[in-house]
Scaffold this active site. Structure first.
Site, short mmCIF file in Angstrom:
data_model
loop_
_atom_site.label_atom_id
_atom_site.label_comp_id
_atom_site.label_asym_id
_atom_site.label_seq_id
_atom_site.Cartn_x
_atom_site.Cartn_y
_atom_site.Cartn_z
N GLY A 194 2.29 2.57 10.64
CA GLY A 194 3.21 3.70 10.41
C GLY A 194 3.95 4.18 11.64
CB SER B 258 5.18 -1.19 12.04
OG SER B 258 4.70 0.12 12.26
CG HIS C 200 -5.97 1.76 5.09
ND1 HIS C 200 -5.55 2.78 5.91
CD2 HIS C 200 -4.92 0.92 4.93
CE1 HIS C 200 -4.27 2.57 6.23
NE2 HIS C 200 -3.87 1.45 5.64
CG ASN D 290 -1.75 1.22 1.36
OD1 ASN D 290 -1.94 1.94 0.38
ND2 ASN D 290 -2.28 1.47 2.55
CD1 TRP D 291 3.72 1.25 -2.68
CD2 TRP D 291 3.70 2.32 -4.66
NE1 TRP D 291 4.57 0.59 -3.52
CE2 TRP D 291 4.58 1.22 -4.74
CE3 TRP D 291 3.53 3.14 -5.77
CZ2 TRP D 291 5.30 0.92 -5.91
CZ3 TRP D 291 4.23 2.84 -6.94
CH2 TRP D 291 5.11 1.75 -7.00
CE LYS D 292 0.19 3.67 4.68
NZ LYS D 292 0.02 3.81 6.09
CD GLU E 52 -3.58 -2.68 7.55
OE1 GLU E 52 -2.41 -2.75 7.18
OE2 GLU E 52 -4.36 -1.81 7.15
CD GLU F 33 -3.04 5.67 6.50
OE1 GLU F 33 -2.99 5.70 5.27
OE2 GLU F 33 -2.08 5.27 7.21
C1 PEP Z 1 -0.85 0.23 5.97
O1 PEP Z 1 -0.76 1.15 5.18
O2 PEP Z 1 -1.91 -0.41 6.04
C2 PEP Z 1 0.26 -0.10 6.84
C3 PEP Z 1 0.21 -1.20 7.51
O3 PEP Z 1 1.30 0.80 6.89
P1 PEP Z 1 2.72 0.55 7.59
O4 PEP Z 1 3.26 -0.75 7.05
O5 PEP Z 1 3.54 1.73 7.19
O6 PEP Z 1 2.49 0.46 9.06
#
Ligand code: PEP
Length: 212
Positions: free
Chosen positions: A149, A179, A82, A8-10, A143, A84
């Site tokens: 993050g 993470s 997600h 997931n590049w966001k 998650e 976010e």
């Molecule tokens: C995510 O974007 O769902 C995610 C898990 O990000 P990160 O790996 O940076 O924690």
């Protein structure tokens, strides 16, 4: 079954030049799905691609993408729910449930994200968020929001409890996200997760290559 990596590049990277560089450096692997910002879909022709979000339908909905559009672009995967999206764009379980249905109608492979915030009871939150689950969903990603993050990844034994809870209710693939990096991802696979959802580390070619 070989483990999956959902990258997931966001809202990254900030330039087309950098996106080209990333796509070029990532080796094709059928177990890896890259979810870039939609403006970069066209650069990822040889990779499996996913969308980070999707709206309900085609029409007068400024700024949105529809399941029909994704399907016609051959973007087979879509991340929904997600944290976010829930936090910054105020997406509710009700909306996410509608999105899930709309995407399944177009036969997209839905990855539904669930997870508790710091201080919340994990299983209570999972139970509520899994009300968005529908038969036919491709995978559920556990998650924990506090792990996303932050570098503060979830203890794998604790994550296993969430994994068991989700598996029992959905009988589908379950991924871990929060993470994840090349040093910790194997611990989640050992616990029985079917793969990982990777944010930050998926923008680091060395890290991503190591995991692949
Ligand atoms: C995510 O974007 O769902 C995610 C898990 O990000 P990160 O790996 O940076 O924690």
């Amino acid at each position: 079954m070989k483990p999956l990596i959902i990258a997931n590049w966001k809202a990254n990277p900030g330039s087309v030049k950098e996106a080209k560089r990333l796509f070029k450096a990532i080796p094709y692997n059928r177990q890896v799905v890259i979810c870039p910002p939609s403006c970069y879909f066209y650069l990822g022709k040889k990779h499996k691609l996913g969308s980070q979000n999707c709206f309900l339908e085609t029409g007068a909905f400024t700024g949105e993408l529809s399941p029909e559009m994704l399907k016609s672009l051959r973007i087979d995967y879509v991340i929904l729910g997600h944290s976010e999206r829930r936090e910054y764009f105020k997406e509710t379980d009700e909306l996410i449930r509608e999105k899930v249905k709309a995407c399944l109608k177009e036969k997209l492979k839905v990855i539904l994200c669930v997870g508790e915030k710091k201080g919340q009871n994990t299983l209570t939150i999972l139970k509520r968020q899994l009300s968005c689950f529908e038969k036919g969903i491709f995978a559920v990603a556990y998650e924990p929001v506090w792990a996303i993050g932050t570098g503060n990844f979830c203890n794998p034994e604790k994550a296993k409890k969430a994994l068991d809870f989700i598996k029992k209710r959905t009988k589908t693939k379950v991924l871990y996200g929060g993470s994840v990096n090349s040093s910790n991802f194997k611990q989640y696979l050992k616990q029985g997760f079917d793969g990982v959802l990777v944010g930050g580390a998926s923008l680091n070619i060395k890290e991503l290559k190591k995991m692949i």
